[in-house]
Scaffold this active site. Structure first.
Site, PDB file in Angstrom:
ATOM      1  CG  ASP A 244       6.108  43.037   2.615  1.00  0.00           C
ATOM      2  OD1 ASP A 244       6.679  42.029   3.091  1.00  0.00           O
ATOM      3  OD2 ASP A 244       6.635  44.163   2.581  1.00  0.00           O
ATOM      4  CG  HIS A 388       3.805  43.599  -2.254  1.00  0.00           C
ATOM      5  ND1 HIS A 388       4.906  44.064  -2.921  1.00  0.00           N
ATOM      6  CD2 HIS A 388       3.611  44.425  -1.191  1.00  0.00           C
ATOM      7  CE1 HIS A 388       5.382  45.140  -2.296  1.00  0.00           C
ATOM      8  NE2 HIS A 388       4.604  45.377  -1.238  1.00  0.00           N
TER       9      HIS A 388
END
Length: 450
Positions: A244, A388
């Site tokens: 992400d 992430h």
């Protein structure tokens, strides 16, 4: 000089000639006598008398016949006895007998129905139709039954009366679809059924005010969002790595590790970061990985205005397409927060929302070993692992990624993109697995939750 006797003779002769012509009209032409019968010779009958006697002799029998025929017609149509079967019993009744007369003559007792609202609630007991009727096994409405007259040979059933509905008004309306949720637990949310409009009559009771549906002219359908996990078929051991908040300065490092290991992953990118790092976004696609939206700048969409939700999604989709040439309508909601109300606010611009079932909590910076442990614990086929790319320092993730891949590959897992993972589960339609489908032109987006 003429004597008085001569005059007398001429006068008498003239009178005789005139008397002899009395009652003759057009003698030489065959005209009928017109004088007094007493002036005719004995045994002579006038032609007019013969005509009148002929008319009398002809008309009288005809009049008698007409009277007889008229009487027969009345008897046949109004007085003739006929047989009918009433409630299973053969009865002899007069032709033309009404149902009311039949009930009275045969002593048939019935109970009336009730007076009801358009939805069937009782407004007044016993104030419905007095009786019900079927003729030759065909039901009749009450007005037709009251007007019916027995012809003979019928099978008539007289029973208790039906309910009588209150007066109501009818309005034809276009009913838009509603948004329904199918399931409430799962990493994948997708639109499994698009909505369409129902065209129907709505009946409103004039006394009760109740409303019910009437005739449906076009049957529409609600829009449905299905929530479920991925279950790969044929005992495949598949897992999806996802990153992400990128693209970022760490993106090339991730891509190099993935390439070295022969692994694919999915990057859920922020639109503003794509705009800031278009080359890195393009590199994701060029590496054979998948790119999807993570909104434009990471707001919690649960609390956003409807137009903001639409703008966040459409802007990020556009940024991705502009940078990579790839269209997508799949996204990961920031914080994983996406409710039924938020789905309603999308106006159909997105088709698939992807959450996760394995959270590495790498955002806490717990250390590479802890990230590896979190990623590899409790993994099962169909798992989606959350890591992430942006949003802070990602050195620990870069260090942990090769170990995660090695560990899960040693357990027999294959790494796939989100589209590949969805395609492995036969319950997901192809348009969902593609992650780039759009709302059909014939579909109507809901304006309320069902």
């Amino acid at each position: 000089m003429t004597s008085s006797n001569d005059k007398k003779d001429r006068f008498e002769r003239k009178g005789k000639r005139e008397d002899s012509n009395i009652g003759l009209v057009g003698r030489g032409s065959g005209f009928i006598p017109t004088g007094d019968a007493s002036t005719m010779p004995e045994g002579t009958e006038r032609r007019g008398s013969r005509g009148r006697r002929f008319v009398v002799r002809t008309l009288v029998p005809l009049l008698v016949l007409a009277v007889l025929l008229g009487g027969g017609f009345v008897w046949w149509t109004q007085l003739r006895p006929v047989q009918v079967t009433v409630n299973g019993t053969l009865q002899s009744v007069t032709v033309g007998t009404t149902i009311d007369q039949l009930k009275s003559d045969e002593g048939i007792q019935t109970s009336p129905g009730n007076y009801v609202s358009v939805s069937g609630n009782i407004l007044a007991e016993g104030e419905g139709y007095p009786y019900s009727v079927s003729v030759n096994d065909k039901d009749m409405d009450y007005d037709a039954a009251r007007a019916y007259k027995v012809a003979g040979g019928e099978r008539i059933t007289v029973g208790d009366g039906g309910d009588r509905t209150e007066p109501y008004t009818t309005e034809t309306v276009n009913q838009p679809p509603k948004l329904l949720m199918d399931g409430n637990v799962g990493a994948i949310n997708y639109i499994s059924q698009w909505g369409s409009t129902t065209v129907k009559d709505v009946l409103t009771g004039q006394e009760s005010g109740e409303q019910v549906d009437g005739t449906v002219y076009e049957q529409g359908q609600d829009c449905v969002v299905t929530v479920k996990d991925v279950e790969p078929s044929d005992d495949q051991k598949l897992v999806a790595l996802t990153f992400d908040d990128g693209p970022s300065e760490y993106t090339p490092q991730y891509l190099q590790i993935l390439q070295d290991k022969g692994v694919k992953a999915t990057f859920f990118c922020l639109g503003k970061e794509v705009d800031a790092h278009p080359d890195e976004a393009k590199a994701i696609v060029d590496a054979g990985c998948q790119i999807c939206s993570h909104s434009y700048d990471h707001p919690d969409l649960r609390y956003a205005e409807p137009q903001t939700v639409v703008d966040q999604l459409t802007s990020s989709f556009s940024s991705i397409e502009n940078a990579t040439g790839k269209k997508t309508t799949a996204f990961r909601p920031p914080y994983g927060s996406f409710t039924q109300r938020t789905w309603l606010n999308t106006q159909g611009v997105a088709t698939v929302a992807v959450r996760w079932d394995i959270d590495t909590e790498d955002w806490k910076q717990p250390g590479a070993d802890q990230i590896v442990s979190a990623a590899c614990s409790n993994v099962h086929s169909g798992s989606i692992i959350l890591m992430h790319d942006g949003g802070g320092p990602r050195d620990q993730d870069v260090e942990a990624l090769p170990q995660i891949i090695d560990t899960l590959q040693s357990q027999g897992y294959t790494f796939v993109t989100i589209s590949e993972l969805l395609a492995s589960d036969d319950s997901f339609p192809d348009y969902v697995a593609s992650c780039d489908s759009t709302m059909p032109s014939s579909a109507v987006w809901p304006d309320e939750i069902g």
